[in-house]
Structures are given as structure tokens and as C-alpha cells.
Design an enzyme around this catalytic site. Structure first.
Site, short mmCIF file in Angstrom:
data_model
loop_
_atom_site.label_atom_id
_atom_site.label_comp_id
_atom_site.label_asym_id
_atom_site.label_seq_id
_atom_site.Cartn_x
_atom_site.Cartn_y
_atom_site.Cartn_z
N ASP A 28 -5.54 3.41 -10.03
CA ASP A 28 -4.16 3.79 -9.74
C ASP A 28 -3.42 3.99 -11.05
O ASP A 28 -3.53 3.16 -11.97
CB ASP A 28 -3.48 2.70 -8.89
CG ASP A 28 -2.16 3.18 -8.30
OD1 ASP A 28 -1.25 3.51 -9.08
OD2 ASP A 28 -2.06 3.21 -7.07
N ASN A 84 -0.77 1.80 3.30
CA ASN A 84 0.50 2.28 3.82
C ASN A 84 0.13 3.47 4.71
O ASN A 84 -0.08 4.57 4.22
CB ASN A 84 1.44 2.67 2.67
CG ASN A 84 1.78 1.48 1.79
OD1 ASN A 84 1.89 0.36 2.28
ND2 ASN A 84 1.92 1.71 0.50
N VAL A 93 1.85 9.29 -0.93
CA VAL A 93 0.86 10.37 -1.03
C VAL A 93 0.23 10.51 0.37
O VAL A 93 -0.42 9.58 0.85
CB VAL A 93 -0.23 10.04 -2.08
CG1 VAL A 93 -1.28 11.15 -2.12
CG2 VAL A 93 0.39 9.85 -3.46
N HIS A 97 -5.47 6.25 1.72
CA HIS A 97 -6.00 5.51 0.57
C HIS A 97 -5.86 4.02 0.81
O HIS A 97 -4.83 3.56 1.31
CB HIS A 97 -5.32 5.91 -0.74
CG HIS A 97 -3.82 5.92 -0.69
ND1 HIS A 97 -3.11 6.92 -0.06
CD2 HIS A 97 -2.90 5.07 -1.19
CE1 HIS A 97 -1.82 6.68 -0.18
NE2 HIS A 97 -1.67 5.55 -0.86
N ILE A 98 -6.91 3.29 0.45
CA ILE A 98 -6.87 1.82 0.48
C ILE A 98 -6.61 1.35 -0.95
O ILE A 98 -7.37 1.67 -1.87
CB ILE A 98 -8.20 1.23 0.98
CG1 ILE A 98 -8.55 1.77 2.37
CG2 ILE A 98 -8.11 -0.31 1.00
CD1 ILE A 98 -9.93 1.30 2.88
N HIS A 99 -5.51 0.60 -1.12
CA HIS A 99 -5.24 -0.02 -2.42
C HIS A 99 -6.12 -1.27 -2.53
O HIS A 99 -6.12 -2.10 -1.61
CB HIS A 99 -3.79 -0.48 -2.52
CG HIS A 99 -2.76 0.60 -2.48
ND1 HIS A 99 -2.15 1.09 -3.59
CD2 HIS A 99 -2.21 1.28 -1.43
CE1 HIS A 99 -1.26 2.02 -3.27
NE2 HIS A 99 -1.27 2.15 -1.94
P1 AMP Z 1 1.31 4.87 -1.48
O1 AMP Z 1 2.72 4.47 -1.80
O2 AMP Z 1 0.58 3.86 -0.65
O3 AMP Z 1 1.24 6.26 -0.91
O4 AMP Z 1 0.54 4.84 -2.86
C1 AMP Z 1 0.29 5.98 -3.62
C2 AMP Z 1 -0.34 5.50 -4.90
O5 AMP Z 1 -0.87 6.62 -5.58
C3 AMP Z 1 0.65 4.81 -5.85
O6 AMP Z 1 0.22 3.49 -6.12
C4 AMP Z 1 0.62 5.70 -7.10
O7 AMP Z 1 0.73 4.98 -8.30
C5 AMP Z 1 -0.74 6.37 -6.96
N1 AMP Z 1 -0.85 7.65 -7.65
C6 AMP Z 1 0.02 8.70 -7.59
N2 AMP Z 1 -0.42 9.70 -8.38
C7 AMP Z 1 -1.57 9.28 -8.95
C8 AMP Z 1 -2.48 9.85 -9.88
N3 AMP Z 1 -2.28 11.08 -10.40
N4 AMP Z 1 -3.56 9.13 -10.25
C9 AMP Z 1 -3.77 7.89 -9.75
N5 AMP Z 1 -2.93 7.29 -8.88
C10 AMP Z 1 -1.85 7.97 -8.48
#
Ligand code: AMP
Length: 152
Positions: A28, A84, A93, A97-99
Site C-alpha cells: 500500500d 471496505n 478504490v 482489495h483485502i488490506h
Molecule cells: P480503500 O479505502 O479500502 O479503498 O483503500 C484503498 C487503498 O489503496 C488505500 O490504502 C491507498 O493508500 C491505496 N492505494 C491507492 N493508490 C495506490 C497505489 N498507486 N499504490 C498502492 N496503493 C494505493
């Protein structure tokens, strides 16, 4: 196309820890804690409902293995697995995606504050820190080297 599609296509920089036919995992860019990884399906949909059950299971298994690798490579103690799952849940985004967010002990206040900040969408207003790419790449290589085999 989402920003994650561009990363997977190689059109934007990413520091990968895992790649297979169904999904990828990469660092991330705005980590909540050191070593924060995202596990992302190649299929470009916003919510878990839009994936078939096998792929959902595969994503969670890869996320579990990333947690094993973070503990081994970075010395973390445990990890949050966070989704989320849609815009109404503060997803920024629109691509599943799984954090996988490592925890190191003694970091509760800082991590919970950052998690709340993230879910409040304030984090979305932050500009990506590309100058941290070398550090992200170094972390990715350590995690990738410690990834256990499937089932391990
Ligand atoms: P969410 O709020 O669950 O949609 O998380 C989206 C995540 O994507 C956030 O933690 C961002 O920091 C991450 N993110 C956005 N753009 C990029 C990127 N170019 N490379 C890696 N992570 C990203």
C-alpha cells in the site's frame, strides 16, 4: 479501469509481493503500519459479491499467507485483514482489495487512530508518496521471499 488495473498492467509503479493468475498482492502506497499489503483480484469489480466463491476463498488464503510472511520477514505479531466492501463502507478504490495490516505490539493507539482516519476517508485526500518507493520495494522483497507455499 481502476488504478489497480493500471498497476497490474505495469502502467503505474507497484511493489509486488505475490502474483498469480487470479490475483496480485502489493505494498500500500500510504501504509497504516509498516509492511501494509493489499491483495487484489485481477477481475476488476468493486465488491466481494461480484466474485465467485472460489476466487473469494483464494483471496483470503493469499491474504493469510501474506500475514505469515509479514510475521516472518518483518517481525510483526499479528495482522488486521480489512475489506471496505463498497463505497458506502468508505471504499476509495472501486476494485476489491483485502488490506493486510501488520501489528507490532505497543502500537494500538497509533494504529487505531490511523485506521479510523483511513475509514473516515481523510486518508483519501493524502497524496501518494512516490518518494517512498525504494523503501516499499525493499519491504516487498523481504515479504515475497518469506511467502509460504500454498497451504503453508
Ligand atoms: P480503500 O479505502 O479500502 O479503498 O483503500 C484503498 C487503498 O489503496 C488505500 O490504502 C491507498 O493508500 C491505496 N492505494 C491507492 N493508490 C495506490 C497505489 N498507486 N499504490 C498502492 N496503493 C494505493
Amino acid at each position: 479501469m481502476t488504478i489497480f488495473d493500471h498497476l497490474m498492467a505495469g502502467a503505474l509503479p507497484a511493489s509486488f509481493v505475490h502474483q498469480d493468475e487470479e490475483c496480485v498482492a502489493f505494498m500500500d502506497i500510504n501504509p497504516i503500519t509498516r509492511g501494509h499489503v493489499l491483495v487484489v483480484p485481477r477481475k476488476s469489480v468493486a465488491t466481494l459479491d461480484e466474485l465467485d466463491a472460489d476466487l473469494r476463498g483464494h483471496l483470503w488464503e493469499v491474504a493469510r499467507r501474506v500475514g505469515v510472511a509479514q510475521r516472518q520477514a518483518l517481525g510483526s505479531l499479528a495482522q488486521h485483514l480489512l475489506v471496505n466492501d463498497g463505497k458506502g463502507a468508505s471504499q476509495t478504490v472501486p476494485h476489491v482489495h483485502i488490506h493486510v495490516i501488520p501489528r507490532y505490539g505497543g502500537d494500538t493507539l497509533r494504529t487505531v487512530t490511523r485506521l479510523i482516519w483511513h475509514i473516515s476517508l481523510l486518508a483519501a485526500k493524502r497524496r501518494p508518496r512516490e518518494n517512498g518507493r525504494d523503501a516499499l520495494e525493499a519491504l516487498a522483497q523481504r515479504i515475497a521471499a518469506a511467502m509460504p507455499a500454498t497451504g503453508g
